[in-house]
Motif scaffolding. Sequence first.
Motif, PDB file in Angstrom:
ATOM      1  N   ARG A 101      -5.228  -3.018  -6.243  1.00 33.36           N
ATOM      2  CA  ARG A 101      -6.315  -3.339  -4.984  1.00 33.36           C
ATOM      3  C   ARG A 101      -6.398  -4.678  -4.882  1.00 33.36           C
TER       4      ARG A 101
ATOM      5  N   ARG B 244       0.544  -1.141   0.350  1.00 34.42           N
ATOM      6  CA  ARG B 244       0.579  -0.036   0.174  1.00 34.42           C
ATOM      7  C   ARG B 244       0.979   1.231   0.104  1.00 34.42           C
TER       8      ARG B 244
ATOM      9  N   GLU C 123      -6.570  -7.495  -1.485  1.00 33.59           N
ATOM     10  CA  GLU C 123      -7.491  -8.117  -0.712  1.00 33.59           C
ATOM     11  C   GLU C 123      -7.554  -9.337   0.204  1.00 33.59           C
TER      12      GLU C 123
ATOM     13  N   GLU D 113      -3.336   0.516  -9.685  1.00 32.56           N
ATOM     14  CA  GLU D 113      -4.235   0.900  -8.702  1.00 32.56           C
ATOM     15  C   GLU D 113      -5.416  -1.086  -9.029  1.00 32.56           C
TER      16      GLU D 113
END
Length: 196
Positions: A177, A38, A181, A173
């Motif tokens: 993502r 991140r 998860e 992006e």
Amino acid sequence: MDKLIDLLVNATVAFFAWRLTNLSRDRADRAAEKETLRMQADALTVAVLDLRHAAATNRILWEGPVERGRSFLLALMSYAGGVARAQALGASDRLALTAGMGNAAETLAGDRRATKEHVATVREPVLRLATAAAPLLRHQDATVASTAAELTAAVLAEAEDTARVEAALTAFESAVRAALEPAPSRWRPRLRRRAR
């Protein structure tokens, strides 16, 4: 017999304690990896936006038709001023034209120097982009690595091609993502089948 039962109970407790410790450590490692990803993704996004801003500023300040026209007019005025001053001092026409050309060249050289100095300011955003992209290019998730490479290439290739950069940023992006998860549990499908 009691000692054997105690031994089995202790072995069972030790096994479950070991297993729970490993599961907890693995979960903490996955959480740390996700947080690292991140932060790296955020750093790359900020570096991309910073480089695009620097390139846009450069285009506005130095590459637009208005700025080129301004440079031309300044050079023309310097030329005319040099010619007029030389003629006022009694110089010949040829000497006056040469003085005008010298003034115009000096003005254009100063403008060109300022342009190059400003273009050199793009060096820092490019360095930040390369630094932010490096760990992501080696990421274990192939999709994250390939989209980071495409994003970096799109930004460095042509900053004016906003459609390509936007598409690459969106793909990157999405890949990040997906990588962030949570992994599906092995037990979830089994529990669903039993619940039916």
